[in-house]
Design a protein around this motif. Structure first.
Motif, short mmCIF file in Angstrom:
data_model
loop_
_atom_site.label_atom_id
_atom_site.label_comp_id
_atom_site.label_asym_id
_atom_site.label_seq_id
_atom_site.Cartn_x
_atom_site.Cartn_y
_atom_site.Cartn_z
N THR A 172 0.64 -1.21 0.08
CA THR A 172 0.11 0.03 -0.14
C THR A 172 0.86 1.27 0.16
OG1 THR A 172 -0.09 -0.17 2.54
CG2 THR A 172 -2.04 -1.14 1.28
N VAL A 173 1.97 1.21 -0.77
CA VAL A 173 2.89 2.35 -0.82
C VAL A 173 2.16 3.59 -1.64
CG1 VAL A 173 5.13 3.08 -1.31
CG2 VAL A 173 4.92 1.03 -0.42
N PRO A 174 1.82 4.60 -1.55
CA PRO A 174 1.44 5.57 -2.19
C PRO A 174 2.23 5.91 -3.38
CG PRO A 174 1.54 6.25 -0.08
CD PRO A 174 2.50 5.08 -0.12
N THR A 175 1.44 6.45 -4.54
CA THR A 175 2.10 6.73 -5.57
C THR A 175 3.20 8.02 -5.45
OG1 THR A 175 0.19 6.36 -7.04
CG2 THR A 175 1.63 7.77 -8.34
N GLY A 176 4.30 7.85 -6.12
CA GLY A 176 5.13 8.78 -6.10
C GLY A 176 6.37 8.49 -4.93
N CYS A 177 6.16 7.22 -4.22
CA CYS A 177 7.09 6.96 -3.47
C CYS A 177 8.22 5.89 -3.87
CB CYS A 177 6.50 6.10 -2.04
SG CYS A 177 5.51 7.26 -1.02
N THR A 178 9.25 6.02 -3.89
CA THR A 178 10.22 5.07 -4.86
C THR A 178 10.94 3.97 -4.06
OG1 THR A 178 11.84 6.72 -4.67
CG2 THR A 178 10.40 7.24 -6.19
N TYR A 179 10.78 3.97 -3.06
CA TYR A 179 11.61 2.95 -2.18
C TYR A 179 11.21 1.49 -2.52
CZ TYR A 179 14.50 0.90 1.54
OH TYR A 179 15.44 -0.02 2.11
N THR A 180 12.04 0.70 -2.78
CA THR A 180 11.93 -0.77 -3.16
C THR A 180 12.77 -1.59 -2.39
OG1 THR A 180 13.94 -0.34 -4.71
CG2 THR A 180 11.48 -0.17 -5.91
N GLY A 181 11.99 -2.24 -1.49
CA GLY A 181 12.59 -3.01 -0.48
C GLY A 181 11.74 -3.73 0.11
N SER A 182 11.84 -4.03 1.46
CA SER A 182 10.84 -4.93 2.04
C SER A 182 9.72 -4.27 2.78
CB SER A 182 11.69 -5.59 3.26
OG SER A 182 12.14 -4.70 4.33
N TYR A 183 9.82 -2.88 2.59
CA TYR A 183 8.43 -1.99 3.06
C TYR A 183 7.42 -2.14 2.07
CZ TYR A 183 12.29 -0.34 5.64
OH TYR A 183 13.33 0.16 6.51
N ASN A 184 6.06 -2.29 2.78
CA ASN A 184 5.10 -2.26 2.07
C ASN A 184 3.97 -1.44 2.53
OD1 ASN A 184 4.22 -3.43 4.51
ND2 ASN A 184 3.66 -5.45 3.76
N PHE A 185 4.26 -0.19 3.33
CA PHE A 185 3.17 0.51 3.82
C PHE A 185 4.10 1.87 3.92
CE2 PHE A 185 1.26 3.05 6.99
CZ PHE A 185 -0.14 2.92 6.46
N ALA A 186 3.46 3.04 3.67
CA ALA A 186 4.12 4.15 3.70
C ALA A 186 2.88 5.37 3.94
CB ALA A 186 4.78 4.58 2.40
N VAL A 187 3.37 6.50 4.48
CA VAL A 187 2.59 7.71 4.82
C VAL A 187 3.37 8.93 3.92
CG1 VAL A 187 1.43 7.01 6.85
CG2 VAL A 187 3.52 8.32 7.03
N THR A 188 2.52 9.65 3.46
CA THR A 188 2.93 10.89 2.84
C THR A 188 2.14 12.06 3.30
OG1 THR A 188 1.23 10.68 1.03
CG2 THR A 188 3.60 9.54 0.64
N PRO A 189 2.71 13.40 2.68
CA PRO A 189 1.77 14.44 3.09
C PRO A 189 0.30 14.27 2.79
CG PRO A 189 3.84 15.15 2.02
CD PRO A 189 3.88 13.66 2.10
N PRO A 190 -0.54 14.68 3.75
CA PRO A 190 -1.87 14.42 3.36
C PRO A 190 -2.33 15.32 2.29
CG PRO A 190 -1.60 15.41 5.54
CD PRO A 190 -0.33 15.58 4.93
#
Length: 107
Positions: free
Chosen positions: A89-107
């Motif tokens: 559920t990584v938002p559009t525009g987040c570029t990290y490619t690793g073991s992460y599968n969740f991110a928050v960004t500015p609202p």
């Protein structure tokens, strides 16, 4: 749910930081350390949380790449965590490619 709560706390602190500074922090202090204003007069978060299991630790990425807030201001961020039993559920525009599968960004 602990990781999601941690990320939302950091997100809230980063938004307060942005409201005061007009840019996001170029980096975050290590887990357990406070997030403070550049002049150390205001604390936005008493302690940056660490992942409850320790591995992998949360990860913070700012944009545009290479921003340092002296020449180029950091105008966006992605703050990542690895959740168990979760689809990506990584938002559009987040570029990290690793073991992460969740991110928050500015609202």
């Amino acid at each position: 749910s602990k990781r999601q709560s941690d990320l939302r706390s950091v997100q809230s602190a980063l938004e307060q930081y942005f409201s005061d500074q007009f840019y996001y922090a170029a980096s975050l202090p290590s887990a357990g350390s406070p997030l403070k204003s550049p002049d150390n007069t205001k604390t936005y978060l008493n302690a940056i949380p660490g992942d409850p299991t320790g591995t992998p630790q949360y990860s913070y990425e700012v944009f545009p790449a290479g921003c340092d807030n002296s020449v180029t201001k950091c105008t966006r961020y992605c703050f990542y965590a690895r959740l168990e039993n979760s689809s990506i559920t990584v938002p559009t525009g987040c570029t990290y490619t690793g073991s992460y599968n969740f991110a928050v960004t500015p609202p």
